[in-house]
Design an enzyme around this catalytic site. Sequence first.
Site, PDB file in Angstrom:
ATOM      1  N   GLY A   1      16.812 -35.360 -11.340  1.00  0.00           N
ATOM      2  CA  GLY A   1      16.407 -34.248 -10.502  1.00  0.00           C
ATOM      3  C   GLY A   1      16.535 -32.901 -11.177  1.00  0.00           C
ATOM      4  O   GLY A   1      16.808 -32.802 -12.382  1.00  0.00           O
ATOM      5  N   ASP A   2      16.349 -31.858 -10.390  1.00  0.00           N
ATOM      6  CA  ASP A   2      16.344 -30.470 -10.849  1.00  0.00           C
ATOM      7  C   ASP A   2      17.411 -29.712 -10.070  1.00  0.00           C
ATOM      8  O   ASP A   2      17.311 -29.564  -8.844  1.00  0.00           O
ATOM      9  CB  ASP A   2      14.959 -29.878 -10.589  1.00  0.00           C
ATOM     10  CG  ASP A   2      14.846 -28.411 -10.960  1.00  0.00           C
ATOM     11  OD1 ASP A   2      15.845 -27.828 -11.434  1.00  0.00           O
ATOM     12  OD2 ASP A   2      13.757 -27.845 -10.774  1.00  0.00           O
ATOM     13  N   PHE A   3      18.438 -29.208 -10.750  1.00  0.00           N
ATOM     14  CA  PHE A   3      19.536 -28.560 -10.020  1.00  0.00           C
ATOM     15  C   PHE A   3      19.133 -27.240  -9.370  1.00  0.00           C
ATOM     16  O   PHE A   3      19.865 -26.691  -8.568  1.00  0.00           O
ATOM     17  CB  PHE A   3      20.794 -28.395 -10.872  1.00  0.00           C
ATOM     18  CG  PHE A   3      20.609 -27.751 -12.231  1.00  0.00           C
ATOM     19  CD1 PHE A   3      20.012 -26.513 -12.380  1.00  0.00           C
ATOM     20  CD2 PHE A   3      21.071 -28.403 -13.373  1.00  0.00           C
ATOM     21  CE1 PHE A   3      19.872 -25.919 -13.625  1.00  0.00           C
ATOM     22  CE2 PHE A   3      20.936 -27.820 -14.635  1.00  0.00           C
ATOM     23  CZ  PHE A   3      20.344 -26.575 -14.753  1.00  0.00           C
TER      24      PHE A   3
ATOM     25  N   HIS B   1      26.078 -20.503 -17.990  1.00  0.00           N
ATOM     26  CA  HIS B   1      25.886 -19.482 -19.036  1.00  0.00           C
ATOM     27  C   HIS B   1      24.449 -19.444 -19.553  1.00  0.00           C
ATOM     28  O   HIS B   1      24.068 -18.502 -20.244  1.00  0.00           O
ATOM     29  CB  HIS B   1      26.889 -19.673 -20.174  1.00  0.00           C
ATOM     30  CG  HIS B   1      26.575 -20.795 -21.111  1.00  0.00           C
ATOM     31  ND1 HIS B   1      27.045 -20.826 -22.411  1.00  0.00           N
ATOM     32  CD2 HIS B   1      25.849 -21.929 -20.960  1.00  0.00           C
ATOM     33  CE1 HIS B   1      26.628 -21.925 -23.013  1.00  0.00           C
ATOM     34  NE2 HIS B   1      25.902 -22.609 -22.154  1.00  0.00           N
TER      35      HIS B   1
ATOM     36  N   ASP C   1      20.649 -35.206 -14.091  1.00  0.00           N
ATOM     37  CA  ASP C   1      19.900 -34.439 -15.087  1.00  0.00           C
ATOM     38  C   ASP C   1      18.446 -34.872 -15.039  1.00  0.00           C
ATOM     39  O   ASP C   1      18.052 -35.706 -14.217  1.00  0.00           O
ATOM     40  CB  ASP C   1      20.491 -34.638 -16.491  1.00  0.00           C
ATOM     41  CG  ASP C   1      20.396 -33.369 -17.344  1.00  0.00           C
ATOM     42  OD1 ASP C   1      19.311 -32.750 -17.370  1.00  0.00           O
ATOM     43  OD2 ASP C   1      21.398 -32.995 -17.977  1.00  0.00           O
TER      44      ASP C   1
END
Length: 351
Positions: free
Chosen positions: A238-240, A257, A214
């Site tokens: 990090g950045d998914f 969602h 995250d």
Amino acid sequence: MREGARETTAEEAGRRSAALVIEEALGFLYPAALRAAAAVGVADHAADGPRTPAELAAATGTHEPSLRRVLRLLATRGLFEEDGRGRFRLTEAGDALRSDAPVPVGPAVMMLTDPTMWRPAGELARCLEDGGSAFGHIFGMPFFEHFARDEATAAVFHEGMAAMSEAENRPIADACPFPETAGDATVVDVGGGHGGLLLAALRGRPGLRGVLYDRAHVLAGHRLDTEETKGRWSLHEGDFFASVPSGDVHLLKRILHDWDDEQCVGILRNCRRALAPGGRVLVIDAVLPPGNAPHQGKTLDVMMMASLVGRERTEDDFVRLFDAAGLRLTRVIPTPTVLSIVEGVEGVVGD
């Protein structure tokens, strides 16, 4: 006479319909009362037996007549109970409102009724007009950008999500199809927040290893540092949307969602690229059933429409997302919660 009888019957049906619709329109006041009760912590003082509104007002520093009126409304749905002497007690159904409850949900109530959710819901007609979220019109920027700039609001969101998840994590982790031989298996909790689901997974499978992935400011509040999970987890910032850590299982709980289809496909592709051979992606979201039956996911879907760019999805929707990402949906596993586990492996439909 018959014609008159038909008219009378139609009028009566019309009045019943009008009464029902008006009652439905007033429904927003119940969560408003619930938020007020959670905000002042009244449940903590009504848990040991019936107390008068004066006693509860003194304990919470509130206005007695106003508190009594809020509790009277909450009692109509069973979270509190008023006795014949006008005293109120917390019921078993409302127990989770206590701050020291086994599964406290006060922070979740505050999050779900926060102005970031509440105000866009009031502008839902705007979504019908232009197809977009009402959030940016109200707050001047997208949902997560607003949270990145407002630490207090972000704290409400992350604490609320952690509380909302606490009741779900154990039964969901128990239902997840983790590797039978977990000694060398690594589970990556993608966008896993404070790590409640990963913690439940590690506790349930002593041989499993985990990675909590995250943003840095979210990871700072993680809950993984326990004696029983010592040495079996790591944090990864990090950045998914850019990449995800490698692993045997990628968990995505209440992540997809939040985002539109194109963004979801990007996240799923990153997971596919990072999967170990024979690995799987487990998307944990509401899977909307067909028909008119009530389902919490249908309610949450409207909240998604008002405040974010995502939505709740059907099984067919997930099939299309997985296929576009180079994954094959293998099964949907129900859980005792409102969420289901949508399992995918590398490959497309027909492989």
